[in-house]
Scaffold this active site. Structure first.
Site, mmCIF file in Angstrom:
data_model
loop_
_atom_site.group_PDB
_atom_site.id
_atom_site.type_symbol
_atom_site.label_atom_id
_atom_site.label_comp_id
_atom_site.label_asym_id
_atom_site.label_seq_id
_atom_site.Cartn_x
_atom_site.Cartn_y
_atom_site.Cartn_z
ATOM 1 N N ASP A 59 0.813 -1.215 0.000
ATOM 2 C CA ASP A 59 0.000 0.000 0.000
ATOM 3 C C ASP A 59 0.853 1.275 0.000
ATOM 4 O OD1 ASP A 59 -2.446 1.318 -0.008
ATOM 5 O OD2 ASP A 59 -3.284 0.093 1.600
ATOM 6 N N TRP A 70 -2.723 3.542 -5.823
ATOM 7 C CA TRP A 70 -3.965 4.252 -6.180
ATOM 8 C C TRP A 70 -3.843 5.086 -7.461
ATOM 9 C CZ3 TRP A 70 -2.674 6.642 -0.945
ATOM 10 C CH2 TRP A 70 -2.759 5.684 0.066
ATOM 11 N N GLY A 71 -2.920 4.711 -8.334
ATOM 12 C CA GLY A 71 -2.771 5.454 -9.584
ATOM 13 C C GLY A 71 -1.982 6.748 -9.447
ATOM 14 N N GLU A 79 1.262 9.327 -9.059
ATOM 15 C CA GLU A 79 2.599 9.484 -9.661
ATOM 16 C C GLU A 79 2.698 8.792 -11.029
ATOM 17 O OE1 GLU A 79 5.822 9.693 -6.327
ATOM 18 O OE2 GLU A 79 4.472 8.073 -5.747
ATOM 19 N N ASP A 134 -10.022 3.694 -3.532
ATOM 20 C CA ASP A 134 -10.729 2.516 -3.022
ATOM 21 C C ASP A 134 -12.159 2.407 -3.545
ATOM 22 O OD1 ASP A 134 -8.419 2.345 -1.613
ATOM 23 O OD2 ASP A 134 -9.364 2.122 0.348
HETATM 24 C C1 GLA Z 1 -5.947 1.384 1.400
HETATM 25 C C2 GLA Z 1 -6.110 0.424 0.227
HETATM 26 C C3 GLA Z 1 -7.263 -0.540 0.500
HETATM 27 C C4 GLA Z 1 -7.010 -1.287 1.809
HETATM 28 C C5 GLA Z 1 -6.794 -0.295 2.943
HETATM 29 C C6 GLA Z 1 -6.328 -0.973 4.220
HETATM 30 O O1 GLA Z 1 -7.036 2.256 1.515
HETATM 31 O O2 GLA Z 1 -6.312 1.111 -0.969
HETATM 32 O O3 GLA Z 1 -7.427 -1.444 -0.578
HETATM 33 O O4 GLA Z 1 -5.883 -2.119 1.657
HETATM 34 O O5 GLA Z 1 -5.806 0.667 2.624
HETATM 35 O O6 GLA Z 1 -6.140 -0.067 5.263
#
Ligand code: GLA
Length: 385
Positions: free
Chosen positions: A130, A165-166, A168, A187
């Site tokens: 993450d 999360w896309g 950079e 998310d």
């Molecule tokens: C981020 C990730 C999620 C999950 C949470 C866990 O938000 O993008 O997919 O893994 O952390 O805390």
């Protein structure tokens, strides 16, 4: 790396986060492994059981190693991994490139090599990595490269599921990092708006994924029916079964990993049918892993569209989707796919939902779609006469 076919096609499995978030333990994870087998989903290709955030203690041990929370995992992680492996499945875990995970547990920042060693010693096969609490002055690219190297040299084949999360412009450097999948979105939430937004956000990025490095639009919400214990994930209140099927079909044709997020110990028949649709899975797992292209309905382009993906056997997978809130027609002109009617060519159509051959079509195929519904076809170029 010993297995040169590691994640050649998009990984498939189950992840604890979407439904259970922090409320995880050994019994749940082992029960999920059982359910993947007894439901028949393992036989359809789902193989990873992944524990997401909240599995560790808040402190490393005196040697700087991560420690599994003994209340949640009283027998330790190797025990859980051994159980998952005994079912013929693979075992995944979670860490973070920052100092802490999103839920505030220790992250792997500057512990990458020792953590990779720990994961290998427990029998981990997949690591979701993450992006929370990443020191602001440090470029994320180098941190994902670092963990990738650590995993590639830890003595065990471990898939790296990068989850930034896309940010950079991840699609532009992730191939070079060695990660096998990359989260390109924020998310997912258990509602239609979220499914639609995430899908549309990647519609012009389909050229960036391919074998061994897959664009991960986020884990599936299929079958959650509002059951997440996390209010934010459950916000706006669930999807219909039709919306879950459209979500699955779009993720499948986009080549996204298929990581189930519902409670697989309790699935309805409709959900099992969606998650177990062998034709959609075959489209997702096609060995060439080509990204689809998009053809929009000419008079309703914002709402109704078709994603078209060439498969390795010469056929085309085609997913029509109505993203809008009114009934809509999709008329796909074969001319747009490279099929010349004047040369006596048309398409033989197979319907992946009804499992029926619909016969030969010339020039166009037209379907009327209810709001948020989809239709997935396999089309084979044929001579008409
Ligand atoms: C981020 C990730 C999620 C999950 C949470 C866990 O938000 O993008 O997919 O893994 O952390 O805390």
């Amino acid at each position: 790396m010993h297995n040169k076919y590691l994640a050649m096609t998009p990984p498939m499995g189950w992840n604890s986060w979407n439904t259970f978030t922090w409320n995880i333990n050994e019994e749940l994870i082992m029960g999920a492994a059982d359910a993947l087998c007894t439901s028949g989903l393992k036989d359809k290709g789902y193989e990873y059981i992944v524990i997401d955030d909240c599995w560790s203690l808040k402190q490393r041990d005196e040697e700087g190693r991560l420690v599994a929370d003994p209340e949640k995992f009283p027998h330790g992680m190797k025990y859980v991994a051994d159980y998952v492996h005994s079912k013929g499945l693979k075992f995944g875990m979670y860490s973070c490139c920052g100092t802490h995970t999103c839920a505030g547990y220790p992250g792997s920042f500057e512990h990458e090599f020792v953590d990779a060693e720990t994961f290998a010693s427990w029998g981990v096969d997949y690591l979701k990595y993450d992006n929370c609490y990443k020191p602001k002055h440090i470029n994320g690219e180098v941190l994902y490269k670092r963990m990738s190297l650590a995993l590639r040299n830890c003595g065990r084949d471990i898939v790296l599921s990068a989850c930034n999360w896309g940010h950079e412009d991840v699609h532009s450097w992730i191939q070079g990092s060695g990660a096998q999948l990359f989260r390109s979105t924020g998310d997912i939430q258990d509602n239609w708006q979220s499914v639609k937004n995430l899908f549309l956000s990647q519609i012009d990025k389909t050229a960036y994924s391919g074998p061994f490095c897959h664009n991960d639009i986020d884990m599936l919400i299929v079958g959650m029916h509002g059951s997440s214990n996390n209010e934010w994930i459950g916000e706006l209140g669930a999807c219909t079964d039709i919306e879950y099927r459209t979500h699955f079909a779009l993720w499948a044709i986009m080549g996204s990993p298929l990581m189930i997020g519902c409670d697989i110990r309790n699935m309805t028949d409709a959900i099992l049918e969606t998650l177990g649709n062998e034709d959609l899975i075959r489209i997702n797992q096609d060995i060439e892993c080509r990204g689809p292209y998009c053809i929009r309905q000419w008079n309703n382009p914002e709402s109704v569209l078709a994603m078209v993906k060439p498969l390795s056997d010469g056929t085309l997978a085609i997913c029509f989707a109505n993203l809008g809130d009114k009934r809509g027609e999709m008329s796909l002109q074969f001319w747009d796919l490279g099929i010349p009617y004047a040369a006596n060519m048309g398409l033989e159509i197979y319907n992946c939902y009804t499992k029926e051959n619909e016969g030969k079509f010339s020039e166009r195929y037209v379907a009327v779609l209810e709001p948020h519904d989809s239709l997935t076809l396999i089309a084979k170029p044929v001579k008409l006469k």
